[in-house]
Design a protein around this motif. Structure first.
Motif, PDB file in Angstrom:
ATOM      1  N   SER A 220      -5.454  12.727  13.461  1.00 26.62           N
ATOM      2  CA  SER A 220      -6.557  11.365  12.987  1.00 26.62           C
ATOM      3  C   SER A 220      -4.918  10.488  12.899  1.00 26.62           C
ATOM      4  CB  SER A 220      -6.888  11.150  11.988  1.00 26.62           C
ATOM      5  OG  SER A 220      -7.239   9.925  11.089  1.00 26.62           O
ATOM      6  N   TYR A 221      -4.761   9.886  14.235  1.00 25.16           N
ATOM      7  CA  TYR A 221      -3.604   8.660  14.330  1.00 25.16           C
ATOM      8  C   TYR A 221      -3.639   7.467  13.322  1.00 25.16           C
ATOM      9  CZ  TYR A 221      -0.874   6.170  16.703  1.00 25.16           C
ATOM     10  OH  TYR A 221       0.324   5.280  17.195  1.00 25.16           O
ATOM     11  N   SER A 222      -5.206   7.408  12.896  1.00 24.86           N
ATOM     12  CA  SER A 222      -5.114   6.293  11.566  1.00 24.86           C
ATOM     13  C   SER A 222      -4.463   6.390  10.948  1.00 24.86           C
ATOM     14  CB  SER A 222      -6.831   5.374  11.730  1.00 24.86           C
ATOM     15  OG  SER A 222      -7.998   5.674  12.645  1.00 24.86           O
ATOM     16  N   TRP A 223      -4.642   8.107  10.037  1.00 25.22           N
ATOM     17  CA  TRP A 223      -3.697   8.383   9.051  1.00 25.22           C
ATOM     18  C   TRP A 223      -3.047   8.525   9.020  1.00 25.22           C
ATOM     19  CZ3 TRP A 223      -5.669   9.191   4.055  1.00 25.22           C
ATOM     20  CH2 TRP A 223      -7.004   9.201   3.656  1.00 25.22           C
ATOM     21  N   MET A 224      -1.995   8.802  10.410  1.00 27.75           N
ATOM     22  CA  MET A 224      -1.066   9.250  10.427  1.00 27.75           C
ATOM     23  C   MET A 224       0.068   7.826  10.465  1.00 27.75           C
ATOM     24  SD  MET A 224       1.517  10.671  13.645  1.00 27.75           S
ATOM     25  CE  MET A 224       1.253   8.767  14.471  1.00 27.75           C
ATOM     26  N   MET A 225      -0.611   6.214  11.116  1.00 20.67           N
ATOM     27  CA  MET A 225       0.048   5.398  11.111  1.00 20.67           C
ATOM     28  C   MET A 225      -0.535   4.967   9.096  1.00 20.67           C
ATOM     29  SD  MET A 225       1.038   4.403  13.495  1.00 20.67           S
ATOM     30  CE  MET A 225       1.362   3.412  12.557  1.00 20.67           C
ATOM     31  N   LEU A 226      -1.441   5.251   8.840  1.00 20.04           N
ATOM     32  CA  LEU A 226      -0.877   4.752   7.545  1.00 20.04           C
ATOM     33  C   LEU A 226      -0.261   5.321   6.182  1.00 20.04           C
ATOM     34  CD1 LEU A 226      -4.675   4.501   4.987  1.00 20.04           C
ATOM     35  CD2 LEU A 226      -2.327   5.552   3.880  1.00 20.04           C
ATOM     36  N   ALA A 227       0.667   6.375   6.145  1.00 19.72           N
ATOM     37  CA  ALA A 227       1.551   7.157   5.943  1.00 19.72           C
ATOM     38  C   ALA A 227       2.800   5.998   6.156  1.00 19.72           C
ATOM     39  CB  ALA A 227       1.200   8.765   6.109  1.00 19.72           C
ATOM     40  N   VAL A 228       3.119   5.986   8.026  1.00 22.98           N
ATOM     41  CA  VAL A 228       3.898   5.526   8.912  1.00 22.98           C
ATOM     42  C   VAL A 228       4.298   4.113   7.774  1.00 22.98           C
ATOM     43  CG1 VAL A 228       5.367   4.500  10.384  1.00 22.98           C
ATOM     44  CG2 VAL A 228       3.561   6.821  10.286  1.00 22.98           C
ATOM     45  N   THR A 229       2.731   3.051   7.654  1.00 18.75           N
ATOM     46  CA  THR A 229       2.889   2.245   7.059  1.00 18.75           C
ATOM     47  C   THR A 229       3.416   2.239   5.643  1.00 18.75           C
ATOM     48  OG1 THR A 229       1.461   1.383   8.589  1.00 18.75           O
ATOM     49  CG2 THR A 229       1.853  -0.265   6.548  1.00 18.75           C
ATOM     50  N   VAL A 230       2.996   3.138   4.770  1.00 18.01           N
ATOM     51  CA  VAL A 230       3.428   2.697   3.509  1.00 18.01           C
ATOM     52  C   VAL A 230       4.964   3.462   3.094  1.00 18.01           C
ATOM     53  CG1 VAL A 230       3.092   4.250   0.891  1.00 18.01           C
ATOM     54  CG2 VAL A 230       1.231   3.400   2.667  1.00 18.01           C
ATOM     55  N   LEU A 231       5.577   3.814   4.067  1.00 18.40           N
ATOM     56  CA  LEU A 231       7.019   4.537   4.078  1.00 18.40           C
ATOM     57  C   LEU A 231       8.029   3.470   4.324  1.00 18.40           C
ATOM     58  CD1 LEU A 231       8.892   7.181   4.434  1.00 18.40           C
ATOM     59  CD2 LEU A 231       8.105   7.123   6.591  1.00 18.40           C
ATOM     60  N   VAL A 232       6.788   2.731   5.289  1.00 19.12           N
ATOM     61  CA  VAL A 232       7.869   1.277   6.062  1.00 19.12           C
ATOM     62  C   VAL A 232       8.397   0.223   4.875  1.00 19.12           C
ATOM     63  CG1 VAL A 232       8.015  -0.215   7.635  1.00 19.12           C
ATOM     64  CG2 VAL A 232       7.878   1.862   8.435  1.00 19.12           C
ATOM     65  N   SER A 233       7.169   0.429   4.416  1.00 16.50           N
ATOM     66  CA  SER A 233       6.630  -0.384   2.757  1.00 16.50           C
ATOM     67  C   SER A 233       7.721   0.001   1.702  1.00 16.50           C
ATOM     68  CB  SER A 233       5.830  -0.606   2.567  1.00 16.50           C
ATOM     69  OG  SER A 233       4.824  -0.629   2.803  1.00 16.50           O
ATOM     70  N   LEU A 234       7.767   1.207   1.769  1.00 17.19           N
ATOM     71  CA  LEU A 234       8.934   1.525   0.400  1.00 17.19           C
ATOM     72  C   LEU A 234      10.346   1.179   0.742  1.00 17.19           C
ATOM     73  CD1 LEU A 234       7.286   5.217  -0.128  1.00 17.19           C
ATOM     74  CD2 LEU A 234       6.721   3.225  -1.693  1.00 17.19           C
ATOM     75  N   LEU A 235      10.751   1.934   2.043  1.00 18.23           N
ATOM     76  CA  LEU A 235      11.478   1.481   2.516  1.00 18.23           C
ATOM     77  C   LEU A 235      12.284   0.307   2.621  1.00 18.23           C
ATOM     78  CD1 LEU A 235      12.240   3.610   5.615  1.00 18.23           C
ATOM     79  CD2 LEU A 235      12.574   4.010   3.211  1.00 18.23           C
ATOM     80  N   TYR A 236      11.354  -1.062   2.699  1.00 15.94           N
ATOM     81  CA  TYR A 236      11.899  -2.386   2.462  1.00 15.94           C
ATOM     82  C   TYR A 236      11.758  -2.238   0.907  1.00 15.94           C
ATOM     83  CZ  TYR A 236      10.959  -4.088   7.203  1.00 15.94           C
ATOM     84  OH  TYR A 236      11.755  -4.427   8.690  1.00 15.94           O
ATOM     85  N   GLY A 237      11.138  -1.800   0.085  1.00 10.47           N
ATOM     86  CA  GLY A 237      11.826  -2.037  -0.626  1.00 10.47           C
ATOM     87  C   GLY A 237      12.948  -1.678  -1.358  1.00 10.47           C
TER      88      GLY A 237
END
Length: 502
Positions: free
Chosen positions: A280-297
Motif C-alpha cells: 500500500s503506497y498510501s500507507w507508506m506515505m502516511l508513515a513517511v509524512t509522520v516521520l518527516v513531521s517528527l524530524l521537523y519537531g
C-alpha cells in the motif's frame, strides 16, 4: 485500504523481517552517529542514508547488494558537494537539481543497481535542501553517511542476513529498446518536465520548502512505467500525505521534539514504511509524512502551518507528474501491460519446459527459479493493470478485460506451481503423453507472443504404466493450455472492445 494492508500475504514473513531489520539497522546507524558527537542535522542525514541503503538496494544476490551499498557514498558525496556548493545560487542549484532528478531516473536502465544509485543521488541532493547543508558542514555530513552505511550494513550483511537462506528475488524489468522507445529514457524526460513545473509552482507556495514539490514529483515515478500507474500513484501519494498530516498533527505536534518519545514513534514509522511499501503506497506515505513531521519537531521547525504547506507542495508535485505523463512522451497502460504479459507468458513456457525436462529424468532441470520469477512478473502485471481495475475507473469494458486477464494469469501461476511440485517429486515418472501436452502449451504460448529465444528440448521416453505423478502433471498441463488459449482473446483484441466470454 486498512483491510488490504493487514490481510496481504507475507510469504516467509519477508515484509516483517525487512521492517524489523530496518528498525535495528537505522537505530544502530543513528546511535553510532550520535555517539560520535555529530551535530543533529548530520545525525538526521546519517539516519536517512541508512534508510535509503536498506530500502533501495534490491540486487538479486547478497554479493550484489553489498557491492551496490558500497557504491552509495561514491555517488552521494559528489552530489552532496554540488548541492552544498550551489546552495546560495538559486538558478544553478535548480538546474542541477533537475539534472540529478533526470539522471537518477535514467539510471534505472541498468537494473536494480542503477535504480538504487539513482535514488540515492537524488535523495542526497534533496536532503541537502532539507537540512540547508553548506560547504562547511560537508566533512561532518560525509562522516555521518559513512558511519550510517557501515552500521546498517553490519545489521544487513552480518547480524541478520536472511537473504543467504532464500532464493535470489525475481526483479522483472521491461525490455530495453533504444532511444525514446526505452521507458527509462521517456521517464527521465518526464521527470525533468514534472520537476520543472513542481519547482516553479512550489516556490510560489514557499521560497524555503519548494523542494518538497520536486521530491513528490520524482517519487511518483518510482516503480511505475505507464501513465496509468503514475496517475494512480500520484493520487495515492496525496491521499497518504493528507492522512499522515492529520496523524502528524495529533502525534508529532504534542511531542514537540521530545527526544525519547520522538525516537520511539520514529521507530514505528520506519517499521511502517518497510512493512507497507510492497502492499500500500498510501500507507507508506502516511508513515513517511509522520516521520518527516517528527524530524521537523526534532529540528525545532514544526508547526501546523508547515504540515499544511507540505500537503500543498505534495499536491503540486503530483500535479506536475500528472501533466508530464499525459503530455510528455506518454507511455500507454496498454503497451506496458502487453509487454509484462508477454514476459509472464514466456516465463510460463520456461517453467513448463523445465518441469517436463525434470519429469523426463534431467537432474539439471529445475522449474523453481522460474516459478519465483513468474510471481514477480504477475505482480508487475497487476500493478500495470491497477489503474484500469481501480474502483473510480470509468472504463467498464477495459476494467472487465483487466480482471479477466489477471484471473487467467493467476490460473496459469497456480497450474505452474502444481506442475513444479509434481516435478520435484522423485517418484514421478516419464509418460509419453507429457511430450504432446508440452507441445500444445508451447503452441499456445506462440499464439500469444513471439517464440522464446531459447527453448528446452524435452525427450520423454514411453513407459508401459501410467504413474500418478505423470497423471497430475498432465492435469496441470491441460489446465495451463486452456488458460493460455482463453488469454488470447483479451490479449489479441482491441483493449476498448467489449469482452465476449468464451
Amino acid at each position: 485500504m486498512l483491510k488490504r494492508m493487514f490481510v496481504a500475504a507475507d510469504p516467509g514473513r519477508l515484509r516483517l523481517r525487512s521492517a524489523v531489520r530496518a528498525v535495528l539497522g537505522i537505530g544502530l546507524a543513528v546511535a553510532v552517529c550520535a555517539l560520535a558527537g555529530l551535530a543533529l542535522p548530520s545525525v538526521v542525514t546519517g539516519g536517512l542514508a541508512a534508510l535509503l541503503a536498506l530500502f533501495t538496494v534490491t540486487d538479486r544476490t547478497v554479493r550484489g547488494q553489498a557491492a551496490t551499498t558500497a557504491l552509495l557514498p561514491a555517488v552521494g558525496f559528489p552530489v552532496l558537494a554540488l548541492a552544498a556548493g550551489l546552495h546560495d545560487h538559486p538558478v544553478p542549484r535548480d538546474l542541477a537539481f533537475l539534472a540529478v532528478a533526470g539522471a537518477g531516473v535514467y539510471a534505472r536502465r541498468w537494473g536494480p543497481r542503477g535504480h538504487a544509485l539513482g535514488t540515492f543521488a537524488f535523495m542526497t541532493f534533496f536532503v541537502a535542501q532539507f537540512l540547508h547543508t553548506g560547504l562547511r558542514q560537508l566533512p561532518e555530513v560525509y562522516a555521518a553517511v559513512i558511519l550510517a552505511v557501515l552500521a546498517s550494513s553490519t545489521v544487513r550483511f552480518g547480524v541478520w542476513c536472511y537473504e543467504r537462506r532464500l532464493p535470489p528475488p525475481a526483479v522483472p524489468v521491461l525490455p530495453g529498446g533504444s532511444g525514446l522507445a526505452r521507458v527509462t529514457t521517456r521517464q527521465a524526460v518526464q521527470v525533468v518536465a514534472a520537476g520543472a513545473f513542481a519547482l516553479v509552482a512550489g516556490q510560489v507556495f514557499s521560497g524555503e520548502r519548494w523542494y518538497w514539490a520536486v521530491g513528490a514529483a520524482w517519487w511518483v515515478f518510482v516503480n511505475t512505467t505507464s501513465r496509468g500507474e503514475t496517475l494512480v500513484r500520484g493520487f495515492r501519494r496525496v491521499l497518504g500525505t493528507l492522512i499522515g498530516i492529520g496523524v502528524g498533527a495529533l502525534v508529532a505536534v504534542p511531542l514537540d521534539g521530545a527526544a525519547a518519545p520522538t525516537a520511539a514513534v520514529v521507530a514505528v514509522c520506519v517499521f511502517g514504511i518497510f512493512y507497507t511499501a510492497a502492499v500500500s503506497y498510501s500507507w507508506m506515505m502516511l508513515a513517511v509524512t509522520v516521520l518527516v513531521s517528527l524530524l521537523y519537531g526534532l529540528l525545532g521547525f514544526l508547526e501546523p502551518a508547515l504540515l499544511v504547506l507540505r500537503l500543498a507542495e505534495t499536491a503540486v508535485g503530483a500535479l506536475g507528474a500528472t501533466l508530464a505523463v499525459l503530455f510528455v512522451l506518454p507511455v500507454t497502460t496498454h503497451a506496458t501491460t502487453h509487454a509484462w504479459i508477454g514476459q509472464a507468458v514466456r516465463c510460463v513456457h520456461r517453467c513448463t519446459s523445465e518441469a517436463a525436462a525434470r519429469l523426463a529424468g534431467s537432474a539439471d532441470a529445475d522449474p523453481a527459479p522460474y516459478v519465483t520469477e513468474l510471481e514477480g512478473l504477475l505482480g508487475r502485471v497487476r500493478l500495470s493493470l491497477a489503474p484500469l481495475m481501480h474502483p473510480l475507473s470509468p472504463l467498464r469494458a477495459r476494467k472487465a478485460r483487466a480482471r479477466h486477464v489477471v484471473a487467467l494469469l493467476d490460473d496459469c501461476a497456480r497450474e505452474v506451481r502444481g506442475l513444479a511440485a509434481v516435478a520435484a517429486d522423485p517418484q514421478a515418472s516419464h509418460d509419453a503423453r507429457l511430450a504432446a501436452a508440452c507441445g500444445r502449451v508451447e503452441a499456445a504460448v506462440h499464439a500469444l507472443v513471439a517464440p522464446p529465444s531459447a527453448t528446452v528440448a524435452v525427450e520423454i521416453v514411453p513407459v508401459p504404466q501410467h504413474h500418478p505423478g505423470a497423471e497430475a502433471a498432465l492435469r496441470h498441463l491441460h489446465d495451463l493450455e486452456r488458460a493460455l488459449a482463453e488469454l488470447a482473446t483479451p490479449v489479441r483484441t482491441s483493449p476498448r472492445a467489449p469482452l465476449v466470454p468464451a
